[in-house]
Design an enzyme around this catalytic site. Sequence first.
Site, PDB file in Angstrom:
ATOM      1  N   HIS A  71      -3.692   1.354 -10.252  1.00  0.00           N
ATOM      2  CA  HIS A  71      -2.036   1.060  -9.762  1.00  0.00           C
ATOM      3  C   HIS A  71      -2.940   0.220  -8.134  1.00  0.00           C
ATOM      4  CE1 HIS A  71      -1.740   5.202 -11.382  1.00  0.00           C
ATOM      5  NE2 HIS A  71      -1.039   4.643 -11.977  1.00  0.00           N
ATOM      6  N   GLU A  74      -2.791   0.497  -4.326  1.00  0.00           N
ATOM      7  CA  GLU A  74      -4.759   1.799  -4.033  1.00  0.00           C
ATOM      8  C   GLU A  74      -5.739   0.806  -3.777  1.00  0.00           C
ATOM      9  OE1 GLU A  74      -2.540   4.851  -7.213  1.00  0.00           O
ATOM     10  OE2 GLU A  74      -4.333   4.270  -7.616  1.00  0.00           O
ATOM     11  N   HIS A 171      -8.831   6.009  -7.537  1.00  0.00           N
ATOM     12  CA  HIS A 171      -7.694   5.796  -7.064  1.00  0.00           C
ATOM     13  C   HIS A 171      -7.353   6.741  -5.820  1.00  0.00           C
ATOM     14  CE1 HIS A 171      -5.420   5.568 -11.346  1.00  0.00           C
ATOM     15  NE2 HIS A 171      -6.587   5.652 -11.303  1.00  0.00           N
ATOM     16  N   GLU A 235      -9.532  10.964  -6.916  1.00  0.00           N
ATOM     17  CA  GLU A 235      -8.550   9.749  -6.268  1.00  0.00           C
ATOM     18  C   GLU A 235      -9.330  10.456  -4.000  1.00  0.00           C
ATOM     19  OE1 GLU A 235      -5.030   9.395  -6.306  1.00  0.00           O
ATOM     20  OE2 GLU A 235      -4.591  10.219  -8.528  1.00  0.00           O
TER      21      GLU A 235
HETATM   22 ZN   LIG Z   1      -3.461   5.540  -9.038  1.00  0.00          ZN
END
Ligand SMILES: [Zn+2]
Length: 353
Positions: A71, A74, A171, A235
Site C-alpha cells: 500500500h 504506508e 504495513h 501492521e
Molecule cells: Zn497496508
Amino acid sequence: MSELKQQLLTSADFLALTRANPDYLAPFSHTLSFGQSQRQVNMHVLDTGVVCFEPAAQTTDSDIVLSCAVHGNETAPIEICQQLIEQIINGQLPLTQRVLFLFGNPPAINLGQRFVEENLNRLFSGAHSQGEGLCNAERRRAKALEQFVADFFAQGAKLSAQRKRLHYDLHTAIRASKNDKFAVYPYLHGEPRNKEQLQFLLKCGINTVLLSNSPTTTFSYFSARQFGAHAFTVELGKVRPFGENDMENFADCQTALYRLLSGQELQLKPFDLADFNLFKIFKIINREQQDFVLHFAEDAPNFSDFEQGYLLATDGDQEHRVTEPGEAIIFPNADVAIGQRALLTVIPCSLDE
Ligand SMILES: [Zn+2]
C-alpha cells in the site's frame, strides 16, 4: 558504470531511485566490497523497487523477503526497509543471510495513495489474472512480485536444503489499533503455527496476532502457501505521511530485523502464550445494500470490542450484532462497493485454532 548504479552506490538511497523510476528500472548488479574485512555482498537490482542482496562466499541458511509499500501511503515500513538497504550498501549492516527487498507499488508511493487503481494486496495467488485479467499496473505488478519471490526462493534452494524461508510484509493500518501493532498469520491449511515466529514478532513489539482461517489473496498468504515460508502481514501502527513517522515507535522492529539480517543472536523471550493476544476471524460482514451503516465511531480503533448484543451494522433490513464474548472489530469500511467486505469481527482464540 551506468548512471543509475553510480547514483545508488553514492547515495545508498534505493527508495529515491525507485521513486524516480516508478514504472521500470533496468536491472543491474554490483559486488559490494567492505575494506579490510574482504567481506563482499552481491547486489542485484531486478526492477523498480526490487533489490536482492546475497553475502558472497559465505554460507547462508535463510532466505528473507521484506516487503513494504504494497500500500503506497504506508510510509513507515518503507523508511524501515530503506534504512536497512542503506546500512547494507554502506557496510554498517554485516549481512549474513540472503534478503530480497520489495517496494510493492512505486507509482502509489509517489501519489501518496494506498493504490492507483486496485488494492494490490487483493491480487496475489493468481487473482491478478482472474476476471478482467492483467488490465492495470497493479495486476501486472502483483504477477511480477510473485515471480521475484518465486525466483528468490528457488535460487536459495539451490544453495542448500533445509533453508528457512521468511517473508514479512510490512504495513501500517489506516486506523489506529487498540493493540498498536499486530500481525496477520495466514491460513496454514492445518499445519501447526510456529511459536518461534511469534517470539520474533514479540521482539518486533507485536503481541497481537490474528490467525487467519481461510485462503486469501494477500501477499503473505501467497508466500506461506506456495513456498512454505513463515509469512506474515505485519501492521506496525497508523498510516502517516513521509517524515511524520515517529521512528522511535518502530525501533524494536528495526532492531529485530537488523539482528535477523546480520545473524546476531535474536535474544527471543521464551515462549509464553500469556504474552500474546490471539484472535481468529469470526464474521465477515459484506455490504449487500445501498443503505449500509456502521454503528460505532468512525475512528474506532481496530480490535475495539463491544458487549454482546451491540448493534455493529445495519445493511438494509439486516442487523449485524455482537454475539460472542470478546468479539471485536477490525478493518471497518462502510464505503466499500456493494458485495465487498465492510467489516470483520474477531474473537479470542488459542494457538491451535
Ligand atoms: Zn497496508
